[in-house]
Design an enzyme around this catalytic site. Structure first.
Site, PDB file in Angstrom:
ATOM      1  N   LEU A 186       0.846  -1.205   0.000  1.00  0.00           N
ATOM      2  CA  LEU A 186       0.000   0.000   0.000  1.00  0.00           C
ATOM      3  C   LEU A 186       0.876   1.248   0.000  1.00  0.00           C
ATOM      4  O   LEU A 186       1.925   1.272   0.644  1.00  0.00           O
ATOM      5  CB  LEU A 186      -0.864   0.029   1.269  1.00  0.00           C
ATOM      6  CG  LEU A 186      -1.868  -1.109   1.444  1.00  0.00           C
ATOM      7  CD1 LEU A 186      -2.475  -1.046   2.847  1.00  0.00           C
ATOM      8  CD2 LEU A 186      -2.961  -0.997   0.381  1.00  0.00           C
ATOM      9  N   ASP A 199       2.523  -6.062   2.717  1.00  0.00           N
ATOM     10  CA  ASP A 199       3.006  -5.087   3.711  1.00  0.00           C
ATOM     11  C   ASP A 199       3.471  -5.739   5.018  1.00  0.00           C
ATOM     12  O   ASP A 199       3.726  -5.035   5.994  1.00  0.00           O
ATOM     13  CB  ASP A 199       1.888  -4.078   4.024  1.00  0.00           C
ATOM     14  CG  ASP A 199       1.678  -3.102   2.876  1.00  0.00           C
ATOM     15  OD1 ASP A 199       2.617  -2.350   2.572  1.00  0.00           O
ATOM     16  OD2 ASP A 199       0.579  -3.110   2.280  1.00  0.00           O
ATOM     17  N   GLU A 233       5.584  -3.882  12.887  1.00  0.00           N
ATOM     18  CA  GLU A 233       5.182  -3.084  14.048  1.00  0.00           C
ATOM     19  C   GLU A 233       3.665  -2.923  14.127  1.00  0.00           C
ATOM     20  O   GLU A 233       3.099  -2.781  15.210  1.00  0.00           O
ATOM     21  CB  GLU A 233       5.804  -1.690  13.945  1.00  0.00           C
ATOM     22  CG  GLU A 233       5.215  -0.697  14.935  1.00  0.00           C
ATOM     23  CD  GLU A 233       5.763   0.702  14.763  1.00  0.00           C
ATOM     24  OE1 GLU A 233       6.528   1.108  15.647  1.00  0.00           O
ATOM     25  OE2 GLU A 233       5.460   1.386  13.772  1.00  0.00           O
ATOM     26  N   ASP A 234       3.009  -2.962  12.953  1.00  0.00           N
ATOM     27  CA  ASP A 234       1.580  -2.659  12.949  1.00  0.00           C
ATOM     28  C   ASP A 234       0.705  -3.776  13.505  1.00  0.00           C
ATOM     29  O   ASP A 234      -0.466  -3.538  13.802  1.00  0.00           O
ATOM     30  CB  ASP A 234       1.136  -2.292  11.514  1.00  0.00           C
ATOM     31  CG  ASP A 234       1.746  -0.967  11.093  1.00  0.00           C
ATOM     32  OD1 ASP A 234       1.821  -0.062  11.935  1.00  0.00           O
ATOM     33  OD2 ASP A 234       2.167  -0.845   9.923  1.00  0.00           O
ATOM     34  N   ARG A 267      -4.367  -5.929   5.167  1.00  0.00           N
ATOM     35  CA  ARG A 267      -3.395  -6.289   6.199  1.00  0.00           C
ATOM     36  C   ARG A 267      -4.004  -7.076   7.359  1.00  0.00           C
ATOM     37  O   ARG A 267      -3.291  -7.535   8.252  1.00  0.00           O
ATOM     38  CB  ARG A 267      -2.693  -5.033   6.715  1.00  0.00           C
ATOM     39  CG  ARG A 267      -1.983  -4.235   5.612  1.00  0.00           C
ATOM     40  CD  ARG A 267      -0.960  -3.286   6.157  1.00  0.00           C
ATOM     41  NE  ARG A 267       0.044  -3.995   6.954  1.00  0.00           N
ATOM     42  CZ  ARG A 267       0.990  -3.400   7.655  1.00  0.00           C
ATOM     43  NH1 ARG A 267       1.077  -2.089   7.654  1.00  0.00           N
ATOM     44  NH2 ARG A 267       1.850  -4.098   8.372  1.00  0.00           N
ATOM     45  N   ARG A 324      -6.407   4.317  10.219  1.00  0.00           N
ATOM     46  CA  ARG A 324      -6.155   2.904  10.514  1.00  0.00           C
ATOM     47  C   ARG A 324      -6.571   2.502  11.940  1.00  0.00           C
ATOM     48  O   ARG A 324      -6.739   1.320  12.220  1.00  0.00           O
ATOM     49  CB  ARG A 324      -4.666   2.605  10.336  1.00  0.00           C
ATOM     50  CG  ARG A 324      -4.097   2.909   8.951  1.00  0.00           C
ATOM     51  CD  ARG A 324      -4.544   1.884   7.927  1.00  0.00           C
ATOM     52  NE  ARG A 324      -3.963   2.144   6.617  1.00  0.00           N
ATOM     53  CZ  ARG A 324      -2.803   1.649   6.199  1.00  0.00           C
ATOM     54  NH1 ARG A 324      -2.100   0.849   6.995  1.00  0.00           N
ATOM     55  NH2 ARG A 324      -2.362   1.920   4.996  1.00  0.00           N
ATOM     56  N   HIS A 332       0.323   7.315  10.185  1.00  0.00           N
ATOM     57  CA  HIS A 332       0.223   6.876  11.583  1.00  0.00           C
ATOM     58  C   HIS A 332       0.735   7.996  12.512  1.00  0.00           C
ATOM     59  O   HIS A 332       1.464   8.883  12.063  1.00  0.00           O
ATOM     60  CB  HIS A 332       1.106   5.639  11.829  1.00  0.00           C
ATOM     61  CG  HIS A 332       0.619   4.390  11.179  1.00  0.00           C
ATOM     62  ND1 HIS A 332       1.350   3.693  10.253  1.00  0.00           N
ATOM     63  CD2 HIS A 332      -0.535   3.676  11.345  1.00  0.00           C
ATOM     64  CE1 HIS A 332       0.688   2.611   9.868  1.00  0.00           C
ATOM     65  NE2 HIS A 332      -0.466   2.578  10.512  1.00  0.00           N
ATOM     66  N   ILE A 352       6.836   3.081  -0.006  1.00  0.00           N
ATOM     67  CA  ILE A 352       5.470   2.656   0.319  1.00  0.00           C
ATOM     68  C   ILE A 352       5.156   2.990   1.787  1.00  0.00           C
ATOM     69  O   ILE A 352       4.554   2.218   2.519  1.00  0.00           O
ATOM     70  CB  ILE A 352       5.213   1.169  -0.013  1.00  0.00           C
ATOM     71  CG1 ILE A 352       6.240   0.248   0.644  1.00  0.00           C
ATOM     72  CG2 ILE A 352       5.202   0.947  -1.507  1.00  0.00           C
ATOM     73  CD1 ILE A 352       5.844  -1.231   0.554  1.00  0.00           C
ATOM     74  N   CYS A 400       8.386   0.989  11.879  1.00  0.00           N
ATOM     75  CA  CYS A 400       7.429  -0.052  11.454  1.00  0.00           C
ATOM     76  C   CYS A 400       8.098  -1.354  11.023  1.00  0.00           C
ATOM     77  O   CYS A 400       7.438  -2.374  10.913  1.00  0.00           O
ATOM     78  CB  CYS A 400       6.499   0.466  10.379  1.00  0.00           C
ATOM     79  SG  CYS A 400       7.337   1.081   8.949  1.00  0.00           S
TER      80      CYS A 400
END
Ligand code: CIR
Length: 254
Positions: free
Chosen positions: A19, A61, A66-67, A86, A132, A162, A243, A249
């Site tokens: 993304l 992704d 980290e996400d 994701r 998000r 973020h 990206i 992250c």
């Protein structure tokens, strides 16, 4: 804040379909792998023991690990990514975290939350409300943290992917803040170092065991950070930046 471990995930070839909020030249996979190696070496230089997970080709992704989790001294929280492509990334992280944590919590639908929106400073966790991360996800995290004697503070966030795209903690009570980011009042106790608009990706730095890891190629920000008198370690992540990937992250640190 002493981190001793990190978890990273190798980027798969599918990363070229990750993304992105911008039009960019196609990501060079070979270069991304080389930069990922250098990133791991930088974490090791900062004193971390790094576990490297295999790539997940089905999730372009997924190297932005980290996400999918928020790690605290007392528990791990598996998130609920807000980006539809994701969501499935969380499935494989639970088994990994079980080897490090006894207590594992989860964010549930309709809540969404991505780790990039969570800025921890000691036992306080600032949670950015973004495209998000929604209020339900943030509230669930606040309640989980409370159970373990930690504090969660939702903060408004607009204009950046973020919260940590726009603001990170660099020690000595100081925040590194991207120019143009409207710093929420909840951060008023901190000093700020501004990142000039032209260098905004440099707002995403990592304070790790008395060193600051910063993305390479941002001389003005580097100069400003030098006022902290903390060792600065640069690492080139230009392929991931195409990206919207920043330094934080690419790993989970704890
Ligand atoms: C995404 O849009 O989800 C990825 N291309 C970039 C994620 C960056 N994650 C982060 O800053 N924590």
């Amino acid at each position: 804040m002493h981190d001793s471990k990190a978890i990273v995930r190798r980027p798969g070839r599918s990363i070229v379909h990750g993304l992105s909020t911008s039009v960019h030249t196609t990501l060079d996979y070979g270069k991304a792998l080389a930069q990922h190696d250098q990133y791991i070496q930088a974490l090791e230089y900062c004193g971390l023991n790094v576990a490297v997970l295999d790539c997940l080709e089905a999730y372009p992704d997924s190297t932005f690990i980290e996400d999918v989790a928020v790690l605290t001294p007392d528990c791990a929280i598996i998130t609920a990514p807000g980006a539809p492509s994701r969501k499935g990334e969380v499935q494989s992280i639970e088994a990994v975290l079980k080897s490090y944590y006894v207590d594992i919590e989860k964010i549930h639908a309709p809540g969404t939350l991505e780790g990039g929106d969570v800025l921890s400073i000691g036992r306080c966790f600032y949670i950015g409300l973004s495209k998000r991360t929604n209020p339900s996800g943030a509230d669930q995290l606040v309640n989980i943290l409370k159970t373990y004697g930690m504090i969660g503070i939702p903060v408004p966030q607009r204009g950046f992917l973020h919260l940590k795209t726009a603001v990170t903690y660099v020690g000595r009570n100081s925040l590194l803040v991207a120019e143009g980011f409207d710093l929420p009042k909840q951060f008023e106790e901190f000093e700020t170092i501004q990142v000039p608009r032209a260098e905004y990706p440099a707002a995403n730095c990592i304070l790790m065991n008395d060193k600051i890891l910063m993305p390479a190629g941002f001389p003005d920000t580097r100069k400003r950070l030098e006022s902290l008198d903390t060792e600065i370690v640069e690492v080139d992540i230009s392929e991931f930046a195409k990206i919207d990937g920043g330094l934080t992250c690419l790993s989970l640190r704890f």
